[in-house]
Design a protein around this motif. Sequence first.
Motif, mmCIF file in Angstrom:
data_model
loop_
_atom_site.group_PDB
_atom_site.id
_atom_site.type_symbol
_atom_site.label_atom_id
_atom_site.label_comp_id
_atom_site.label_asym_id
_atom_site.label_seq_id
_atom_site.Cartn_x
_atom_site.Cartn_y
_atom_site.Cartn_z
ATOM 1 N N LEU A 118 0.831 -1.200 0.000
ATOM 2 C CA LEU A 118 0.000 0.000 0.000
ATOM 3 C C LEU A 118 0.864 1.248 0.000
ATOM 4 O O LEU A 118 1.906 1.289 0.653
ATOM 5 N N SER A 119 0.426 2.255 -0.704
ATOM 6 C CA SER A 119 1.103 3.542 -0.635
ATOM 7 C C SER A 119 0.821 4.143 0.740
ATOM 8 O O SER A 119 -0.090 3.707 1.451
ATOM 9 N N LEU A 120 1.598 5.136 1.092
ATOM 10 C CA LEU A 120 1.352 5.807 2.375
ATOM 11 C C LEU A 120 -0.048 6.396 2.419
ATOM 12 O O LEU A 120 -0.744 6.295 3.428
ATOM 13 N N GLY A 147 -2.650 5.373 0.786
ATOM 14 C CA GLY A 147 -3.583 4.251 0.905
ATOM 15 C C GLY A 147 -3.668 3.743 2.332
ATOM 16 O O GLY A 147 -4.751 3.456 2.840
ATOM 17 N N ARG A 148 -2.516 3.631 2.970
ATOM 18 C CA ARG A 148 -2.506 3.203 4.374
ATOM 19 C C ARG A 148 -3.247 4.213 5.252
ATOM 20 O O ARG A 148 -4.027 3.841 6.113
ATOM 21 N N ALA A 149 -2.968 5.483 5.013
ATOM 22 C CA ALA A 149 -3.615 6.526 5.809
ATOM 23 C C ALA A 149 -5.129 6.473 5.640
ATOM 24 O O ALA A 149 -5.874 6.546 6.625
ATOM 25 N N LEU A 150 -5.582 6.313 4.408
ATOM 26 C CA LEU A 150 -7.029 6.233 4.170
ATOM 27 C C LEU A 150 -7.627 4.994 4.818
ATOM 28 O O LEU A 150 -8.759 5.032 5.313
ATOM 29 N N ARG A 151 -6.873 3.930 4.816
ATOM 30 C CA ARG A 151 -7.347 2.708 5.480
ATOM 31 C C ARG A 151 -7.520 2.937 6.985
ATOM 32 O O ARG A 151 -8.517 2.542 7.572
ATOM 33 N N TYR A 152 -6.527 3.579 7.593
ATOM 34 C CA TYR A 152 -6.630 3.898 9.021
ATOM 35 C C TYR A 152 -7.815 4.827 9.284
ATOM 36 O O TYR A 152 -8.585 4.627 10.228
ATOM 37 N N LEU A 153 -7.951 5.852 8.452
ATOM 38 C CA LEU A 153 -9.021 6.840 8.654
ATOM 39 C C LEU A 153 -10.403 6.264 8.377
ATOM 40 O O LEU A 153 -11.393 6.768 8.897
ATOM 41 N N LEU A 206 -1.504 9.432 13.321
ATOM 42 C CA LEU A 206 -1.401 8.921 11.954
ATOM 43 C C LEU A 206 0.044 9.019 11.450
ATOM 44 O O LEU A 206 0.532 8.099 10.785
ATOM 45 N N ALA A 207 0.733 10.084 11.793
ATOM 46 C CA ALA A 207 2.140 10.224 11.401
ATOM 47 C C ALA A 207 2.977 9.099 11.995
ATOM 48 O O ALA A 207 3.838 8.523 11.315
ATOM 49 N N ARG A 208 2.726 8.783 13.249
ATOM 50 C CA ARG A 208 3.461 7.696 13.909
ATOM 51 C C ARG A 208 3.200 6.358 13.218
ATOM 52 O O ARG A 208 4.123 5.583 12.962
ATOM 53 N N LYS A 209 1.949 6.104 12.868
ATOM 54 C CA LYS A 209 1.615 4.847 12.197
ATOM 55 C C LYS A 209 2.236 4.767 10.808
ATOM 56 O O LYS A 209 2.720 3.717 10.392
ATOM 57 N N LEU A 210 2.207 5.889 10.080
ATOM 58 C CA LEU A 210 2.753 5.889 8.725
ATOM 59 C C LEU A 210 4.281 5.846 8.719
ATOM 60 O O LEU A 210 4.888 5.317 7.781
ATOM 61 N N ALA A 211 4.911 6.403 9.748
ATOM 62 C CA ALA A 211 6.375 6.437 9.814
ATOM 63 C C ALA A 211 6.972 5.032 9.815
ATOM 64 O O ALA A 211 8.099 4.830 9.368
ATOM 65 N N ASP A 254 9.598 13.540 5.276
ATOM 66 C CA ASP A 254 8.972 14.572 4.432
ATOM 67 C C ASP A 254 7.814 13.994 3.631
ATOM 68 O O ASP A 254 6.795 14.653 3.426
ATOM 69 N N GLU A 255 7.967 12.754 3.174
ATOM 70 C CA GLU A 255 6.892 12.096 2.423
ATOM 71 C C GLU A 255 5.662 11.913 3.309
ATOM 72 O O GLU A 255 4.530 12.160 2.885
ATOM 73 N N VAL A 256 5.887 11.502 4.558
ATOM 74 C CA VAL A 256 4.775 11.333 5.504
ATOM 75 C C VAL A 256 4.077 12.673 5.712
ATOM 76 O O VAL A 256 2.845 12.752 5.666
#
Length: 158
Positions: free
Chosen positions: A6-8, A10-16, A26-31, A38-40
């Motif tokens: 999953l892209s970042l 995509g992952r973020a949308l899944r969490y949300l 969310l930043a912690r989970k994506l990191a 910077d991408e996060v």
Amino acid sequence: MSGVTLSLKGRALRYLSAREHSRSELARKLARHSDDADEVERVLDELTAKGWLSAERFVESVVHRRAERFGAARIRQELQQHGIDAAESAAALDALRQSEPERARAVWQRRFGSAPTTPADKARQMRFLIGRGFSADVIRLLLNELPRDGSQTADAAD
């Protein structure tokens, strides 16, 4: 999603899609899934700009989930742990303080249902309510208005 990364975003949308998240949460989970901070941040900025990530909605969500069981102090602490500053949560916490006496009574009623009969019982009930985040003033008011004979209150008798 076997084999598909999953892209970042995509992952973020899944969490949300499961529940509201704070930006820091969310930043912690994506990191965990990216070495590029910077991408996060870019993903989080994009989600915020599109309205998919909202501190206001997160505050409302936490207040809605927790208000029935906890006082304003405990909810404020939880919001701070999620990186929400006082300015973002002030209005919701002010509204909570307005209903704190009723909510404290409901929590007390579910847990105890009858007035304390000894000073030790009163202290135990006070510690319980303080642990739930209710203010000392609200707790004193609640326990002082209870009948002194240890009988059940009208709510408990129903």
